[in-house]
Design an enzyme around this catalytic site. Structure first.
Site, PDB file in Angstrom:
ATOM      1  CE  LYS A 132      -1.764   5.082   1.566  1.00  0.00           C
ATOM      2  NZ  LYS A 132      -1.817   5.150   3.035  1.00  0.00           N
TER       3      LYS A 132
ATOM      4  CG  ASP B 265      -1.921   1.130   1.200  1.00  0.00           C
ATOM      5  OD1 ASP B 265      -2.722   1.203   0.252  1.00  0.00           O
ATOM      6  OD2 ASP B 265      -1.884   1.958   2.123  1.00  0.00           O
TER       7      ASP B 265
END
Length: 824
Positions: free
Chosen positions: A683, A679
């Site tokens: 980003k 994750d």
């Protein structure tokens, strides 16, 4: 003297007629008014229908005729006491017998001439005038039934006869002189030739009748009583927020009525205009409202635009050819040929190069108009002087009208900018030299959207409407709707933003409502919906609703939703999403979405992809767009990992801190999804792309913090057991860092064109050293922020901050469109 005209809706039922009688009886002037009436609502259409049926020998017409008779009988019985009914029944029945006889003749001969049709369709006004006259007499008001055919004289153009003004005015004056002191109840719509053959003044001609009476008698005012509150800023059936115009000039009213404003009939205004008689549009069912005053000028009235109207179905014919350049008489030949075929041209535009001439006609005349022009220019076709005559259908013409538009720069720019921002393509444009009217042609499917877009831009005093379509009502989506419900009133009062939820869906159901889903009842609406969730159907429904200022909000974590993003953007529907799957997929797809949004004048907003509600992506966009260059990015981009390492101080084992983070809701249900760094990598990839770098996800080097044996653990309990076995390893890393005067920090870093994510040891000089709780922090090193980076810090996770960021994106989209619509 006052002229009062009551339309079909005003005399369409006994209850409506009671309102009419009350209005007439309330007149205080010593001079009795002239009352002009239309047929009962729907009766004229029925008369056209039975005429056709009778001419075909279809005896069904008799049943419809019986319905008409019974409807009028019922009205007489409802409004008149028994002692007064006989005279009215007799007059009505004699007139009805006349109608039955002529229909019988049509049925027997199977012939219906335009002359006979005019005679038949005028009976509706005669019926209503007989009944209203009887009602007024019954209530003690001296009244005189007046069949206007002997008074209003016309040519022999049956169906839309032209009035012979001089004899008409003379007849009206003589008739009123004979019946002074009485209320003259006159039939609208009907007239006759000088040979006393019945004619009609065209549909809506009862208004014309009233205007003729007004001009002939030098009336003080002509009142048009209908079922709306006045001349509206737009058709309320197409623009829900339309409202009455208090004042309008004759010219404005004529422009609006020509382009479809149905409250008044276009020729109505001409006799009043020439005589300087004000026309007032009033609502029969709300007589206390002021209505609209149409008069000579509206000096001092606020606003640039008085109103908008439209012709919802039109066809466009374009004549194109290099042989027309510099050749005189081309336009004259076009319009002369069309005039011979009785084809009405409703809009004309010509390029300055004289290479093309474009004109609009009604759709039923389009094919014959094209053939007429082809015949007229057959020789030019043969020689190649004219290349093409193109016919386009399914179009609408919209007119923006206002006297105050004259000599005010920028009005046309505001109109077209507002349309462009909503993805509405303009097919043709025309503006008269008076600058009072800007007319343009759009695809018919965009008519309602264009009208609402312009109405919001010009009439709602800065109010910005936004129409939301939301998919995903879990933790984030549900909290978003609840917060919008809580803040809707303040958003409107403080920022003039009107939030409308038009569609919402979860994994199993979806619901739509053009009137808007009540924000406080969205759960109930969704639960009651019988529509199964289907993403493609959801998008198709959203497209078909075709509303201005639409925003699609993806609050799912699904990777499937991104497949419809481009389709949505290509319809000029903006997207706001916290879902980072689309922006972290291929670079080509990321670029394609940005290009599509730009090309179709809509927004693709994803501020909450990184840092929840932190102003990070928007800030980076501004840096790049203003010429700065992002050279390095460092960040703690996971609220979960920020909490874990900020609390990993040796007092508890690493696995216990992870377990506590899960209990607090900081982690995903499976903490491995946080600890594996994927994750964070997504980003970082998004931030690098926003900074202008082209990268793929595979280019990001990611340190996976899940120990190898725990990666394939069977369930959460098994995962924590295996993670516990590696507590010594994590403790050793922490102690090593502590011995160097440093602490552990899981950092996403982009430097030298390379992205990587890893657990690092940082000292007290590092901007992230004093990070606490679950905060995110990002340091941007740019050309301008080189020695001292721009640091953005704050909560980077949690429903409330994420929802705040989504709302901020919605407001940015709305305000961007609003500023554009305002011409700023």
């Amino acid at each position: 003297m006052k002229i009062m005209k009551f339309g079909g809706s005003s005399v369409g039922s006994p209850e409506a007629l009671e309102s009419v009688i009350s209005i007439i009886s309330g007149q205080t002037s010593k001079k009795r008014p002239v009352v002009v009436v239309s047929a009962f609502r729907g009766v004229t259409d029925q008369l056209f229908e039975i005429s056709k049926l009778a001419s075909e020998g279809n005896l069904i017409y008799r049943g419809i005729l019986e319905e008409i008779e019974q409807r009028h009988f019922t009205t007489i019985r409802s409004l008149l006491p028994a002692k007064d009914q006989s005279e009215v029944f007799t007059s009505f029945k004699l007139t009805m017998n006349e109608l039955e006889d002529v229909l019988q003749g049509v049925s027997l001969t199977r012939e219906l001439t335009v002359k006979t049709l005019d005679f038949i369709v005028g009976f509706g006004e005669r019926f209503s005038a007989i009944i209203l006259t009887g009602c007024l007499k019954s209530r003690g008001m001296a009244s005189e039934y007046t069949d206007t055919r002997p008074l209003i004289k016309t040519d022999e153009n049956f169906g839309a006869a032209r009035v012979l003004v001089a004899p008409t005015y003379q007849n009206i004056k003589l008739h009123l002189a004979k019946h002074s002191g009485k209320i003259v109840v006159a039939t609208g719509f009907i007239s006759s030739t000088e040979n006393n053959e019945s004619t009609t003044l065209g549909r809506g001609g009862s208004d014309y009748t009233a205007s003729l009476f007004g001009a002939a008698l030098s009336a003080e005012v002509i009142e048009i009583w209908t079922d709306v509150d006045g001349l509206m800023t737009a058709d309320p059936r197409k623009v829900k927020r339309a409202f009455p115009v208090v004042n309008a000039s004759y010219e404005e009213a004529m422009e609006l009525s020509h382009f479809g404003a149905k409250v008044i009939y276009p020729p109505t205004i001409q006799p009043a205009f020439k005589s300087g008689i004000p026309i007032v549009i009033k609502n029969t069912f709300k007589p206390e409202l002021p209505g609209t005053m149409i008069k000579n000028d509206t000096v001092g009235q606020p606003g640039f635009i008085r109103g908008m109207s439209s012709i919802d179905d039109a066809a466009l014919i374009t004549i194109k050819g290099s042989g027309m350049i510099g050749v005189s008489g081309v336009a004259s030949r076009i319009f002369s040929a069309l005039a011979k075929g009785n084809i009405n041209v409703i809009l004309i535009t010509q390029s300055s190069s004289e290479h093309t001439v474009t004109l609009a006609v009604l759709p039923h005349q389009a094919s014959i108009a094209k053939e007429t022009i082809e015949i007229e220019f057959a020789e030019e076709f043969d020689t190649g002087a004219i290349d093409e005559i193109k016919l386009e259908r399914d179009l609408s013409i919209i007119a923006v009208v206002g006297d105050n538009m004259r000599q005010i720069p920028g009005i046309a720019g505001r109109v077209f900018n507002a349309l462009g921002r909503n993805g509405i393509n303009i097919v043709a444009i025309a503006q008269g030299s008076s600058e009072r009217n800007i007319s343009f042609v759009v695809d018919r499917e965009n008519e309602k959207k264009a009208m609402n877009t312009l109405h919001d831009a010009f009439f709602l005093a800065g109010v910005k409407s936004v129409n939301l379509f939301l998919v995903g009502v879990g933790l984030i989506g549900g909290a978003l709707l609840d917060l919008l419900a809580e803040q809707a009133a303040s958003l409107y009062d403080e920022y003039l933003i009107d939030i409308n939820l038009k569609g919402v869906g979860n994994s199993s159901k979806m619901v739509f409502d053009e009137e808007s889903i009540v924000l406080t009842n969205w759960k109930e609406s969704l639960e009651k919906s019988a529509s199964d969730m289907d993403l493609d159907v959801f998008v198709e429904q959203m497209k078909q609703m075709n509303l201005p200022n639409s925003i699609f909000i993806d609050c799912t974590a699904s990777s499937d939703i991104q497949r419809v993003y481009k389709e949505i953007l290509s319809k000029s529907i903006s997207i706001v999403t916290p879902n980072k799957k689309a922006n972290s997929s291929s670079q080509e797809f990321f670029n394609d979405l940005e290009r599509t949004a730009s090309h179709h004048n809509c927004a693709f907003r994803y501020e909450t992809n990184v840092g929840a509600g932190l102003p990070l992506i928007g800030t980076m966009h501004e840096l790049v767009s203003t010429g700065d260059h992002v050279e390095r990015i460092e960040g703690v981009l996971s609220g979960t990992l920020s909490y874990i390492f900020n609390n990993f101080d040796g007092s508890k084992p690493f696995s216990e801190i992870v377990k506590k983070a899960r209990e607090k809701g900081y982690t995903e249900p499976d903490p491995r999804e946080d600890l594996n760094g994927q994750d964070v990598g997504r980003k970082l990839l998004i931030l690098a792309r926003v900074a202008g770098y082209e990268l793929e996800f595979d280019d990001v080097e990611i340190q996976n913090l899940v120990p190898e044996p725990a990666r394939n653990a069977d369930g959460i309990d098994d995962f924590f057991e295996k993670l516990k076995n590696h507590d010594p390893d994590f403790e050793m890393m922490r102690v090593d860092a502590e011995m160097e005067g440093k602490k552990l920090c899981y950092i996403a870093r982009f430097e030298g064109g390379k992205p990587f994510v890893a657990l690092e040891k940082i000292d007290s000089k590092h901007p992230f050293y004093n990070l606490s709780g679950s905060d995110n922090i990002i340091a941007l090193y740019t050309r301008h922020y080189n020695e001292h980076p721009m640091v953005i810090q704050g909560p980077g996770a949690g429903a409330s901050v994420t929802v705040g960021g989504i709302i901020a994106d919605i407001l940015r989209v709305t305000n961007t469109k609003a500023l554009s619509n305002a011409g700023l």
